[in-house]
Scaffold this active site. Structure first.
Site, PDB file in Angstrom:
ATOM      1  N   HIS A  56       0.825  -1.204   0.000  1.00 57.08           N
ATOM      2  CA  HIS A  56       0.000   0.000   0.000  1.00 57.08           C
ATOM      3  C   HIS A  56       0.864   1.262   0.000  1.00 57.08           C
ATOM      4  O   HIS A  56       1.004   1.953   1.007  1.00 57.08           O
ATOM      5  CB  HIS A  56      -0.950  -0.012   1.201  1.00 57.08           C
ATOM      6  CG  HIS A  56      -2.104  -0.934   1.020  1.00 57.08           C
ATOM      7  ND1 HIS A  56      -2.853  -1.435   2.059  1.00 57.08           N
ATOM      8  CD2 HIS A  56      -2.655  -1.460  -0.107  1.00 57.08           C
ATOM      9  CE1 HIS A  56      -3.801  -2.227   1.588  1.00 57.08           C
ATOM     10  NE2 HIS A  56      -3.696  -2.255   0.276  1.00 57.08           N
ATOM     11  N   CYS A 111       3.559 -11.841   2.482  1.00 58.82           N
ATOM     12  CA  CYS A 111       4.603 -11.750   3.501  1.00 58.82           C
ATOM     13  C   CYS A 111       4.644 -13.052   4.294  1.00 58.82           C
ATOM     14  O   CYS A 111       3.601 -13.551   4.728  1.00 58.82           O
ATOM     15  CB  CYS A 111       4.326 -10.579   4.436  1.00 58.82           C
ATOM     16  SG  CYS A 111       5.464 -10.498   5.838  1.00 58.82           S
ATOM     17  N   HIS A 139      -9.818  -4.774   5.065  1.00 61.83           N
ATOM     18  CA  HIS A 139      -8.394  -4.748   4.708  1.00 61.83           C
ATOM     19  C   HIS A 139      -8.053  -6.056   4.003  1.00 61.83           C
ATOM     20  O   HIS A 139      -8.496  -7.126   4.418  1.00 61.83           O
ATOM     21  CB  HIS A 139      -7.533  -4.580   5.960  1.00 61.83           C
ATOM     22  CG  HIS A 139      -6.090  -4.316   5.665  1.00 61.83           C
ATOM     23  ND1 HIS A 139      -5.211  -5.334   5.331  1.00 61.83           N
ATOM     24  CD2 HIS A 139      -5.368  -3.163   5.636  1.00 61.83           C
ATOM     25  CE1 HIS A 139      -4.011  -4.809   5.113  1.00 61.83           C
ATOM     26  NE2 HIS A 139      -4.074  -3.499   5.290  1.00 61.83           N
ATOM     27  N   GLU A 141      -5.483  -7.956   3.945  1.00 61.93           N
ATOM     28  CA  GLU A 141      -4.867  -8.989   4.777  1.00 61.93           C
ATOM     29  C   GLU A 141      -5.923  -9.720   5.596  1.00 61.93           C
ATOM     30  O   GLU A 141      -5.884 -10.951   5.728  1.00 61.93           O
ATOM     31  CB  GLU A 141      -3.814  -8.394   5.713  1.00 61.93           C
ATOM     32  CG  GLU A 141      -3.142  -9.469   6.573  1.00 61.93           C
ATOM     33  CD  GLU A 141      -2.250  -8.912   7.663  1.00 61.93           C
ATOM     34  OE1 GLU A 141      -2.111  -9.592   8.700  1.00 61.93           O
ATOM     35  OE2 GLU A 141      -1.688  -7.815   7.494  1.00 61.93           O
ATOM     36  N   CYS A 209       3.714  -8.069  13.428  1.00 59.68           N
ATOM     37  CA  CYS A 209       5.055  -8.370  12.927  1.00 59.68           C
ATOM     38  C   CYS A 209       6.123  -7.503  13.591  1.00 59.68           C
ATOM     39  O   CYS A 209       5.841  -6.436  14.146  1.00 59.68           O
ATOM     40  CB  CYS A 209       5.088  -8.236  11.406  1.00 59.68           C
ATOM     41  SG  CYS A 209       5.412  -6.577  10.799  1.00 59.68           S
ATOM     42  N   SER A 238      -2.145   0.570   6.366  1.00 61.23           N
ATOM     43  CA  SER A 238      -2.528   0.357   7.764  1.00 61.23           C
ATOM     44  C   SER A 238      -1.378   0.675   8.706  1.00 61.23           C
ATOM     45  O   SER A 238      -1.540   1.395   9.697  1.00 61.23           O
ATOM     46  CB  SER A 238      -2.991  -1.091   7.964  1.00 61.23           C
ATOM     47  OG  SER A 238      -3.246  -1.361   9.330  1.00 61.23           O
ATOM     48  N   SER A 281       5.791   0.295   4.209  1.00 60.99           N
ATOM     49  CA  SER A 281       5.611   0.206   2.759  1.00 60.99           C
ATOM     50  C   SER A 281       6.091   1.465   2.041  1.00 60.99           C
ATOM     51  O   SER A 281       5.900   1.590   0.832  1.00 60.99           O
ATOM     52  CB  SER A 281       4.135  -0.053   2.434  1.00 60.99           C
ATOM     53  OG  SER A 281       3.294   0.856   3.122  1.00 60.99           O
TER      54      SER A 281
END
Length: 326
Positions: A56, A111, A139, A141, A209, A238, A281
């Site tokens: 993104h 990822c 979203h 993900e 993460c 995000s 990102s």
């Protein structure tokens, strides 16, 4: 010149300095995803189709378009016999199956830390456990993770959602999270889940993460030292949005920009310490462009703060080795 409408000149305080958060910018998963697209183009030629924005960030997406990537939202937009790349956010099992049935050449840029959550979900559902996912509805993900199984997934976005949540068997429940959440917000929701469902199972290692946590921690350290914080990142990112929120929760005005020209001189008018960070990102070239713009507004000093040095890398999918892409 002191007008906040000035395009350049002395706007910030005379002794103003930029504080640079460490770490900031690209994470290992983003580096890997971009490299997958670039190598696929080098190996197979343009066009290469990518389902959803690879990451993104507008700058990254536009750069890859120039190199031959075509971004689509649905697989039906990919002509038969072509190559498709799944974005770093991951896809549902249905999307993966559809691509296989259509015989598309697939490269998966999901990822690896998102894939880890997918594996957790599949394993726990095989054991008959209902799963509560903490994340943002809509979203990609979240859609990909929720779509790993046909049933038994429950999405919550807030403590209030937890209060309303009813499960068939409160003794057989587990939780997973979106990887780019606010660490503090997730902790609050996890606390509410534990209070309501004492038997709830957590992942052995948190799903948020390392890069998300490190960048948020860096802003927590930086923000109290700043008069204003500028986050480099796209509006649909995000993890970048969470960085802005982290600064704001510490009482500091914070703004998110996609490009240096979006900086309003009024944000830094009279300010002495201006914090700069970038979402996972957002490329460093944009962070440096923001620094250059702040210099135009009169900021002369740049100070890099201490922080964690990240040395993480993820392997590429099979078939995208160096010799093939050369």
């Amino acid at each position: 010149m002191s007008s906040t409408d000035t395009l350049s000149g002395q706007v910030a305080a005379a002794d103003a300095e930029i504080l640079l958060a460490q770490p900031r910018g690209f994470c290992a998963g983003v580096d890997r995803a971009i490299e997958i697209v670039e190598r696929a183009i080098a190996m197979h030629g343009a066009p290469i189709y990518v389902r959803h924005e690879i990451v993104h960030n507008k700058y990254v997406v536009e750069d890859l378009k120039k190199k031959g990537a075509i971004f689509v939202e649905e697989l039906e937009e990919v002509p038969s016999g072509n190559t498709v790349i799944f974005s770093a956010h991951g896809v549902s099992k249905a999307v993966r199956d559809e691509a296989a049935v259509r015989g598309l050449r697939i490269y998966d840029a999901t990822c690896p830390l998102v894939t880890k959550v997918h594996v957790e979900v599949a394993k726990m559902r095989q054991e008959g456990v209902d799963i509560v996912m903490i994340g943002h509805k809509g979203h990609p993900e979240v859609e990909g993770t929720m779509g790993q199984v046909e049933r038994g997934m429950h999405l919550v976005e807030s403590v209030e959602d937890v209060r309303r949540l009813e499960l068939p068997d409160p003794e057989r429940v587990a939780l997973v999270t979106q990887t780019t959440l606010s660490v503090d917000d997730a902790a609050e929701i996890i606390g509410a889940l534990k209070a309501k469902f004492p038997a709830i199972r957590e992942p052995k290692k948190q799903d948020i993460c390392y890069a998300t946590q490190n960048r948020q921690d860096a802003v927590k350290f930086m923000a109290p030292q700043c008069d204003v914080v500028i986050v480099v990142g796209s509006p649909n990112s995000s993890n970048s949005s969470r960085l802005r929120e982290v600064a704001e929760k510490r009482g500091v005005a914070a703004y998110m920009v996609d490009a240096p020209e979006q900086i309003d001189p009024a944000w830094v008018a009279g300010k002495r310490r201006i914090g700069v960070t970038a979402g996972a990102s957002a490329p460093e070239v944009l962070a440096q462009a923001v620094i250059a713009r702040l210099r135009e507004l009169g900021v002369t000093n740049v100070r890099a703060l201490e922080g964690i040095e990240e040395n993480v890398s993820f392997p590429l999918p099979r078939g995208l080795n160096l010799s093939s892409a050369a």
